[in-house]
Design a protein around this motif. Structure first.
Motif, PDB file in Angstrom:
ATOM      1  N   PHE A   1       0.840  -1.201   0.000  1.00  0.00           N
ATOM      2  CA  PHE A   1       0.000   0.000   0.000  1.00  0.00           C
ATOM      3  C   PHE A   1       0.871   1.246   0.000  1.00  0.00           C
ATOM      4  N   ILE A   2       0.355   2.302  -0.626  1.00  0.00           N
ATOM      5  CA  ILE A   2       1.043   3.591  -0.639  1.00  0.00           C
ATOM      6  C   ILE A   2       0.047   4.686  -0.283  1.00  0.00           C
ATOM      7  N   ILE A   3       0.335   5.426   0.779  1.00  0.00           N
ATOM      8  CA  ILE A   3      -0.492   6.565   1.162  1.00  0.00           C
ATOM      9  C   ILE A   3       0.147   7.824   0.591  1.00  0.00           C
ATOM     10  N   SER A   4      -0.684   8.721   0.080  1.00  0.00           N
ATOM     11  CA  SER A   4      -0.172   9.971  -0.470  1.00  0.00           C
ATOM     12  C   SER A   4      -1.232  11.049  -0.286  1.00  0.00           C
ATOM     13  N   ARG A   5      -0.812  12.288  -0.488  1.00  0.00           N
ATOM     14  CA  ARG A   5      -1.743  13.409  -0.350  1.00  0.00           C
ATOM     15  C   ARG A   5      -1.426  14.463  -1.388  1.00  0.00           C
ATOM     16  N   ASP A   6      -2.474  15.147  -1.823  1.00  0.00           N
ATOM     17  CA  ASP A   6      -2.352  16.282  -2.738  1.00  0.00           C
ATOM     18  C   ASP A   6      -2.955  17.472  -2.009  1.00  0.00           C
ATOM     19  N   ASN A   7      -2.112  18.311  -1.442  1.00  0.00           N
ATOM     20  CA  ASN A   7      -2.605  19.432  -0.646  1.00  0.00           C
ATOM     21  C   ASN A   7      -3.319  20.475  -1.498  1.00  0.00           C
ATOM     22  N   ALA A   8      -2.963  20.583  -2.761  1.00  0.00           N
ATOM     23  CA  ALA A   8      -3.627  21.535  -3.645  1.00  0.00           C
ATOM     24  C   ALA A   8      -5.076  21.123  -3.898  1.00  0.00           C
ATOM     25  N   LYS A   9      -5.329  19.812  -3.847  1.00  0.00           N
ATOM     26  CA  LYS A   9      -6.678  19.302  -4.080  1.00  0.00           C
ATOM     27  C   LYS A   9      -7.375  18.883  -2.791  1.00  0.00           C
ATOM     28  N   ASN A  10      -6.720  19.076  -1.652  1.00  0.00           N
ATOM     29  CA  ASN A  10      -7.305  18.648  -0.364  1.00  0.00           C
ATOM     30  C   ASN A  10      -7.744  17.180  -0.427  1.00  0.00           C
ATOM     31  N   THR A  11      -6.890  16.347  -0.977  1.00  0.00           N
ATOM     32  CA  THR A  11      -7.265  14.955  -1.180  1.00  0.00           C
ATOM     33  C   THR A  11      -6.176  14.008  -0.678  1.00  0.00           C
ATOM     34  N   LEU A  12      -6.632  12.958  -0.029  1.00  0.00           N
ATOM     35  CA  LEU A  12      -5.778  11.888   0.470  1.00  0.00           C
ATOM     36  C   LEU A  12      -6.030  10.648  -0.382  1.00  0.00           C
ATOM     37  N   TYR A  13      -4.980   9.861  -0.598  1.00  0.00           N
ATOM     38  CA  TYR A  13      -5.107   8.665  -1.423  1.00  0.00           C
ATOM     39  C   TYR A  13      -4.542   7.441  -0.692  1.00  0.00           C
ATOM     40  N   LEU A  14      -5.017   6.269  -1.094  1.00  0.00           N
ATOM     41  CA  LEU A  14      -4.406   5.015  -0.668  1.00  0.00           C
ATOM     42  C   LEU A  14      -4.381   4.089  -1.876  1.00  0.00           C
TER      43      LEU A  14
END
Length: 123
Positions: free
Chosen positions: A67-80
């Motif tokens: 699994f890889i967790i990531s975030r895009d602060n410009a889009k206010n979005t978290l991913y897994l």
């Protein structure tokens, strides 16, 4: 308060992949510790992964390397990003947020939760 909305769950065969998303509201998102938790039927909710405001990540042992967790602060979005999925990954997956730091990685330490998205992995 931060509003969190997960998406991207579904059914997949063992070995497959899914990518979950969590859309967050609120102007403080970039400073928050963000996390994924999961809860399988009949089991307690457990921590999966966290990412802090600087992008540092931590994973529970059972998902490391898959699994890889990531975030895009410009889009206010978290991913897994979930790869090499196993039947034991089947659970409701929840996005959660708390003020820094990311520890303790306990359910009770996180004050903001999404409604969850179901992931089902068949063998």
């Amino acid at each position: 308060q931060v509003q969190l909305v997960e998406s991207g769950g579904g059914s997949v065969q063992s070995g497959g992949s899914l990518k979950l998303s969590c859309a967050a509201s609120g102007h403080t998102y970039s400073r928050l510790c963000m996390a994924w938790f999961r809860q399988a039927p009949g089991k307690e909710r457990e921590w999966v992964a966290t990412i802090d405001s600087d992008g540092r990540t931590n994973y529970t042992d059972s998902v490391k390397g898959r699994f890889i967790i990531s975030r895009d602060n410009a889009k206010n979005t978290l991913y897994l990003q979930m790869n090499s999925l196993k039947p034991e990954d089947t659970a409701m997956y929840y996005c959660a947020a708390k003020a820094a730091p990311c520890t303790p990685r306990l359910v009770g330490a996180f004050s903001n939760w999404g409604q969850g998205t179901q992931v089902t992995v068949s063998s």
